[in-house]
Scaffold this motif. Structure first.
Motif, short mmCIF file in Angstrom:
data_model
loop_
_atom_site.label_atom_id
_atom_site.label_comp_id
_atom_site.label_asym_id
_atom_site.label_seq_id
_atom_site.Cartn_x
_atom_site.Cartn_y
_atom_site.Cartn_z
N ASP A 63 6.11 -32.80 23.84
CA ASP A 63 4.80 -32.41 24.38
C ASP A 63 4.72 -30.90 24.57
O ASP A 63 3.68 -30.28 24.29
CB ASP A 63 4.53 -33.11 25.71
CG ASP A 63 4.27 -34.60 25.56
OD1 ASP A 63 4.04 -35.06 24.42
OD2 ASP A 63 4.32 -35.30 26.59
N VAL A 64 5.80 -30.29 25.04
CA VAL A 64 5.81 -28.84 25.23
C VAL A 64 5.72 -28.13 23.88
O VAL A 64 5.01 -27.13 23.74
CB VAL A 64 7.07 -28.38 26.02
CG1 VAL A 64 7.12 -26.86 26.11
CG2 VAL A 64 7.08 -29.00 27.41
N TYR A 65 6.41 -28.65 22.86
CA TYR A 65 6.31 -28.04 21.52
C TYR A 65 4.87 -28.09 21.02
O TYR A 65 4.39 -27.14 20.40
CB TYR A 65 7.24 -28.74 20.53
CG TYR A 65 8.71 -28.60 20.85
CD1 TYR A 65 9.24 -27.39 21.28
CD2 TYR A 65 9.57 -29.68 20.72
CE1 TYR A 65 10.58 -27.26 21.58
CE2 TYR A 65 10.92 -29.55 21.01
CZ TYR A 65 11.42 -28.35 21.44
OH TYR A 65 12.75 -28.21 21.73
N THR A 66 4.16 -29.18 21.31
CA THR A 66 2.74 -29.27 20.93
C THR A 66 1.92 -28.22 21.68
O THR A 66 1.06 -27.56 21.09
CB THR A 66 2.20 -30.69 21.21
OG1 THR A 66 2.97 -31.62 20.44
CG2 THR A 66 0.72 -30.79 20.84
N GLU A 67 2.20 -28.04 22.97
CA GLU A 67 1.51 -27.01 23.76
C GLU A 67 1.77 -25.63 23.16
O GLU A 67 0.87 -24.79 23.11
CB GLU A 67 1.99 -27.03 25.21
CG GLU A 67 1.49 -28.18 26.03
CD GLU A 67 1.99 -28.07 27.47
OE1 GLU A 67 1.51 -27.16 28.18
OE2 GLU A 67 2.85 -28.88 27.85
N ILE A 68 2.99 -25.39 22.71
CA ILE A 68 3.35 -24.11 22.10
C ILE A 68 2.53 -23.88 20.83
O ILE A 68 1.96 -22.81 20.63
CB ILE A 68 4.87 -24.04 21.82
CG1 ILE A 68 5.64 -23.88 23.13
CG2 ILE A 68 5.20 -22.92 20.85
CD1 ILE A 68 7.15 -23.99 23.00
N GLU A 69 2.46 -24.90 19.98
CA GLU A 69 1.67 -24.77 18.74
C GLU A 69 0.21 -24.47 19.06
O GLU A 69 -0.41 -23.61 18.42
CB GLU A 69 1.75 -26.06 17.92
CG GLU A 69 3.04 -26.20 17.16
CD GLU A 69 3.03 -27.42 16.25
OE1 GLU A 69 2.03 -27.62 15.53
OE2 GLU A 69 4.02 -28.17 16.28
N LEU A 70 -0.35 -25.19 20.03
CA LEU A 70 -1.75 -24.97 20.39
C LEU A 70 -1.98 -23.57 20.95
O LEU A 70 -3.00 -22.94 20.65
CB LEU A 70 -2.20 -26.03 21.38
CG LEU A 70 -2.28 -27.45 20.83
CD1 LEU A 70 -2.56 -28.45 21.95
CD2 LEU A 70 -3.32 -27.56 19.73
#
Length: 118
Positions: free
Chosen positions: A65-72
């Motif tokens: 989930d944090v990696y997704t936040e990073i991408e966004l």
């Protein structure tokens, strides 16, 4: 627009290992174009607190989930082509980021952080 104008458009002081990089005359080194954008992305992530969230997170699902936040977050940089951002989690301590810029093609950056030992 000439190449020199493009370089001036995205120019910044070069930061290496968290410190200002100086030349032999003790003058700050500059970075421009792709390297400047990559440096901005790295600093944006470090300042966002998302990397700190990874340090505290042991759950693979929540880390994802944090990696997704990073991408966004990276996608908010208007100099980057949306959808071109890719994260490569090479080790638990290293995230390699690639993205495509509108003006300079592909860029890459790495964010290194230390995971808890206990």
């Amino acid at each position: 627009m000439t190449a020199n104008a493009n370089e001036a458009k995205y120019s910044d002081l070069l930061i290496v290992d968290g410190a200002l990089s100086l030349d032999v005359g003790a003058q700050p080194n500059l970075t421009n174009t792709r390297a400047s954008i990559a440096q901005d992305v790295k600093h944006m992530l470090m300042e966002s607190g998302l990397v700190t969230k990874l340090l505290a997170q042991r759950s693979a699902t929540l880390r994802s989930d944090v990696y997704t936040e990073i991408e966004l977050l990276i996608e908010t940089d208007t100099r980057l082509v949306p959808g071109s951002i890719e994260l490569d989690i090479r080790t638990p301590e290293l995230i390699a980021i690639t993205a495509t810029t509108y003006e300079f093609g592909q860029l890459s950056s790495e964010v290194t952080y230390v995971t808890p030992t206990s």
